[in-house]
Design a protein around this motif. Structure first.
Motif, PDB file in Angstrom:
ATOM      1  N   UNK A 158      -8.081   5.570  -2.715  1.00 62.77           N
ATOM      2  CA  UNK A 158      -8.997   6.280  -1.831  1.00 62.77           C
ATOM      3  C   UNK A 158      -8.403   7.604  -1.383  1.00 62.77           C
ATOM      4  N   UNK A 159      -9.276   8.614  -1.212  1.00 63.00           N
ATOM      5  CA  UNK A 159      -8.858   9.952  -0.787  1.00 63.00           C
ATOM      6  C   UNK A 159      -9.754  10.422   0.349  1.00 63.00           C
TER       7      UNK A 159
ATOM      8  N   UNK B 177      -4.346  10.153   1.163  1.00 61.69           N
ATOM      9  CA  UNK B 177      -4.627   9.296   0.008  1.00 61.69           C
ATOM     10  C   UNK B 177      -3.971   7.942   0.226  1.00 61.69           C
ATOM     11  N   UNK B 178      -4.618   6.894  -0.241  1.00 60.55           N
ATOM     12  CA  UNK B 178      -4.087   5.544  -0.157  1.00 60.55           C
ATOM     13  C   UNK B 178      -4.371   4.832  -1.477  1.00 60.55           C
TER      14      UNK B 178
ATOM     15  N   UNK C  49       0.833  -1.213   0.000  1.00 64.05           N
ATOM     16  CA  UNK C  49       0.000   0.000   0.000  1.00 64.05           C
ATOM     17  C   UNK C  49       0.864   1.259   0.000  1.00 64.05           C
ATOM     18  N   UNK C  50       0.384   2.256  -0.699  1.00 62.59           N
ATOM     19  CA  UNK C  50       1.067   3.554  -0.776  1.00 62.59           C
ATOM     20  C   UNK C  50       0.179   4.588  -0.103  1.00 62.59           C
ATOM     21  N   UNK C  51       0.632   5.081   1.042  1.00 58.57           N
ATOM     22  CA  UNK C  51      -0.144   6.037   1.826  1.00 58.57           C
ATOM     23  C   UNK C  51       0.590   7.370   1.827  1.00 58.57           C
TER      24      UNK C  51
END
Length: 296
Positions: A280-281, A97-98, A50-52
């Protein structure tokens, strides 16, 4: 090397191998390549995680109404005025954001290829260390053999000198001919010449050993470990071949490189396939109270 227990005039086989592994550029470069391959694997794996990301901003501003063409004039003596500058006022914005890859065949195969690349680099580093160990141990054994040949030649020189002295005594006693003295003297010179050649070879061999393990030239260097010959039975050829194919680091590294190339090819073919990801934001905005004042 800090903390090393080492005498400038004595060198054991274990110390020579340790110094060779610590100072040889081939082994050092191979270790650097292993760390680089590990970093590439972690980079490829990051595409599957995951990129957060997040961002917080706070803005303070004021508005000049006259700049927008609003000019208010109140009648004289009215007792109130309309400000021409609004503010300062502030607003705070929080955003997050993810993104998560659900199915990405290219990233998956690139990660598999990087794993094989890391394995190949580790095996290549092991092979480099084994080659350095073999070279240092071989040079150490050759130096030990040269020392043994020099010691044996010293004995030959002493034996030839004894024969020459005996021939001189017999010549003076009248029991020996002049030709025997000359023959023994020539033999003594031949043995001394051979001793000089062996001592020169020994110095060259020591210089080669010191260069392998990163030591400055020391003519007083002495091998402290006494090596003895032990006769061993030759191994079975089929068993030796099976062991070599199963354990040789260079063969296993080449096999890992082949698997890496195969995974890279699959990744190139997978670029035509679809991929799925989840994004997702989230954001929140808070506006502070505004204040008005009249420009002087």
């Amino acid at each position: 090397i800090a903390g090393a227990q080492f005498s400038e005039k004595e060198l054991t086989l274990a110390e020579a191998v340790r110094r060779g592994l610590a100072t040889n550029l081939g082994a050092i470069t191979a270790d650097d390549s292993t760390r680089e391959a590990r970093a590439e694997r972690l980079q490829a794996m990051s595409a599957l995680l995951p990129n957060v990301s997040g961002q917080v901003t706070d803005t303070v501003a004021q508005v000049n109404l006259a700049a927008y063409g609003f000019q208010f004039k109140t009648p004289p003596g009215s007792g109130f005025s309309i400000p021409t500058i609004v503010g300062p006022f502030n607003y705070t914005q929080v955003q997050g954001a993810v993104s998560q890859s659900i199915f990405d065949p290219v990233a998956i195969r690139n990660w598999r290829a990087s794993k094989q690349g890391e394995r190949a680099a580790a095996l290549s580093a092991r092979d480099a260390r084994e080659l350095v160990t073999e070279a240092v141990a071989g040079s150490y054994l050759q130096t030990a053999a040269s020392e043994a040949r020099v010691a044996a030649q010293h004995a030959q020189v002493e034996n030839a000198r004894s024969i020459y002295n005996q021939a001189v005594v017999r010549k003076e006693a009248g029991t020996n001919a002049r030709i025997d003295v000359t023959r023994s003297f020539v033999e003594l010179q031949r043995e001394e010449q051979r001793l000089n050649a062996l001592e020169s070879d020994l110095r060259k061999q020591k210089m080669a050993l010191e260069a392998l393990i990163g030591l400055p030239f020391d003519p007083n260097l002495r091998l402290a470990q006494v090596l003895q010959f032990r006769e061993t039975a030759p191994p079975d050829m089929d068993a030796a071949l099976r062991q070599a194919f199963a354990q040789r680091a260079d063969l296993r590294a080449a096999e890992a490189q082949v698997h890496q190339a195969e995974e890279a090819l699959r990744a190139a073919h997978a670029e035509r396939w679809p991929s799925a990801s989840l994004n997702g934001d989230y954001g929140a905005l808070e506006i502070g109270r505004a204040s008005c004042r009249e420009r002087v």
